[in-house]
Design a protein around this motif. Structure first.
Motif, PDB file in Angstrom:
ATOM      1  N   GLN A  45      42.548  25.663 -27.397  1.00 32.80           N
ATOM      2  CA  GLN A  45      43.766  25.500 -27.202  1.00 32.80           C
ATOM      3  C   GLN A  45      44.132  23.733 -26.891  1.00 32.80           C
ATOM      4  O   GLN A  45      42.710  23.201 -26.057  1.00 32.80           O
ATOM      5  N   THR A  47      46.550  20.200 -25.348  1.00 28.93           N
ATOM      6  CA  THR A  47      47.519  19.861 -24.493  1.00 28.93           C
ATOM      7  C   THR A  47      47.728  18.779 -25.894  1.00 28.93           C
ATOM      8  O   THR A  47      47.442  18.598 -27.135  1.00 28.93           O
ATOM      9  N   ALA A 108      37.910  20.192 -24.847  1.00 28.04           N
ATOM     10  CA  ALA A 108      36.851  20.956 -24.569  1.00 28.04           C
ATOM     11  C   ALA A 108      35.552  20.686 -25.435  1.00 28.04           C
ATOM     12  O   ALA A 108      34.515  21.487 -25.424  1.00 28.04           O
ATOM     13  N   GLN A 117      31.539  26.632 -17.461  1.00 31.64           N
ATOM     14  CA  GLN A 117      33.067  27.309 -16.864  1.00 31.64           C
ATOM     15  C   GLN A 117      32.325  28.879 -16.703  1.00 31.64           C
ATOM     16  O   GLN A 117      32.688  29.724 -17.580  1.00 31.64           O
ATOM     17  N   HIS A 144      33.478  21.623 -15.006  1.00 35.48           N
ATOM     18  CA  HIS A 144      34.617  21.747 -16.087  1.00 35.48           C
ATOM     19  C   HIS A 144      35.842  21.948 -15.036  1.00 35.48           C
ATOM     20  O   HIS A 144      36.999  21.173 -15.536  1.00 35.48           O
ATOM     21  N   GLU A 145      35.791  22.598 -14.404  1.00 37.72           N
ATOM     22  CA  GLU A 145      37.616  22.785 -13.197  1.00 37.72           C
ATOM     23  C   GLU A 145      37.769  21.522 -12.915  1.00 37.72           C
ATOM     24  O   GLU A 145      38.996  22.095 -13.419  1.00 37.72           O
ATOM     25  N   ASP A 148      38.971  20.219 -16.098  1.00 32.60           N
ATOM     26  CA  ASP A 148      40.998  21.063 -16.741  1.00 32.60           C
ATOM     27  C   ASP A 148      42.040  20.816 -15.785  1.00 32.60           C
ATOM     28  O   ASP A 148      42.975  20.209 -15.999  1.00 32.60           O
ATOM     29  N   ARG A 149      41.569  19.909 -14.307  1.00 30.36           N
ATOM     30  CA  ARG A 149      42.460  19.961 -14.108  1.00 30.36           C
ATOM     31  C   ARG A 149      43.094  18.557 -14.489  1.00 30.36           C
ATOM     32  O   ARG A 149      44.787  18.176 -14.040  1.00 30.36           O
ATOM     33  N   LEU A 151      42.633  17.728 -17.268  1.00 29.47           N
ATOM     34  CA  LEU A 151      43.545  17.422 -18.440  1.00 29.47           C
ATOM     35  C   LEU A 151      45.246  18.749 -18.712  1.00 29.47           C
ATOM     36  O   LEU A 151      46.028  18.217 -19.073  1.00 29.47           O
ATOM     37  N   ALA A 152      45.406  19.142 -17.691  1.00 34.98           N
ATOM     38  CA  ALA A 152      46.743  19.904 -17.533  1.00 34.98           C
ATOM     39  C   ALA A 152      47.375  18.657 -16.883  1.00 34.98           C
ATOM     40  O   ALA A 152      48.640  18.754 -17.259  1.00 34.98           O
ATOM     41  N   ALA A 157      48.901  23.357 -22.058  1.00 36.09           N
ATOM     42  CA  ALA A 157      47.782  23.540 -23.629  1.00 36.09           C
ATOM     43  C   ALA A 157      48.552  24.323 -24.586  1.00 36.09           C
ATOM     44  O   ALA A 157      48.632  25.761 -23.737  1.00 36.09           O
TER      45      ALA A 157
END
Length: 170
Positions: A45, A47, A108, A117, A144-145, A148-149, A151-152, A157
Motif C-alpha cells: 500500500q 500513499t 513499509a 506491527q 510502526h503505529e 503509520d500516523r 504516513l496518514a 494509501a
C-alpha cells in the motif's frame, strides 16, 4: 505534507536502521536480503507521495525491466478470485535479490525488520526466531503505529497495483 516531509521521514527511518546495523552487524535485514520481498502478506500500500517517488525510480528503469515489472504486476491479479498466500513483490529483481527501485522504495519496505506491527503479524519472523534463540539480545523494535500516523498525513494509501494500472509504463 510535502515530498520534503517524506524525504525527512525516510531520513529518520534510515538513521534508525543505520544505528541498529552499526550496533548489530549480524542484523539480517539489508539490501540483498529478500525474504520479506518474497513473502508479502498483501499487495504493498502506498500513499500518493510514496507513489510519486516510486514512479521517479520506475522512470529510470530500462524498457525490459519495466516490461518485467508490468508482467509481475499482472501476476498480482487474483487467480480465480483468490490471491496466493504469499505474494512476491513485483519490484523485486529476482536475480539480484534486491528491489529494482531500492532508493525509492516505500516506507513499509524501509521499516520491515526494524519496526513491528504485531497485531497485524507484520514483522520479520527470521529476526524473531533469532531473538528467541538468544542470538540477538535486547532487541527493541520500532513502533510502526507511529510511522503509520505520519504516513496518514501523506494521503490515503492505495495498493501498488492500482497506482500502477493508471501509469503509462512505456
Amino acid at each position: 505534507m510535502s515530498a520534503l516531509s517524506l524525504t525527512q521521514l525516510h531520513a529518520d527511518i534510515d538513521a534508525r536502521v543505520q544505528a541498529i546495523r552499526e550496533d548489530r552487524p549480524e542484523w539480517p535485514c539489508a539490501k540483498g536480503c529478500d525474504g520479506c520481498c518474497r513473502r508479502l502478506a498483501g499487495v504493498p500500500q502506498l500513499t500518493p507521495a510514496e507513489w510519486n517517488q516510486l514512479r521517479e525510480g520506475l522512470a529510470t528503469l530500462s524498457p525490459e525491466s519495466l516490461r518485467q515489472v508490468s508482467r509481475n504486476m499482472a501476476g498480482l491479479a487474483a487467480v480465480d478470485g483468490e490471491r496466493p498466500r504469499h505474494i512476491v513483490c513485483p519490484l523485486l529483481d529476482r536475480s539480484a535479490n534486491a528491489c529494482l527501485v531500492y532508493a525509492q522504495r516505500p516506507v513499509a519496505c524501509r521499516t520491515y525488520g526494524f519496526y513491528v506491527q504485531r497485531r497485524l503479524g507484520l514483522y520479520c519472523h527470521d529476526i524473531e526466531s533469532r531473538v528467541a534463540a538468544g542470538m540477538l539480545v535486547d532487541v527493541v523494535w520500532g513502533n510502526h503505529e507511529a510511522i503509520d500516523r505520519q504516513l496518514a498525513s501523506f494521503g490515503e494509501a492505495r495498493p501498488l497495483s492500482e497506482w500502477f494500472e493508471g501509469w503509462d509504463v512505456l
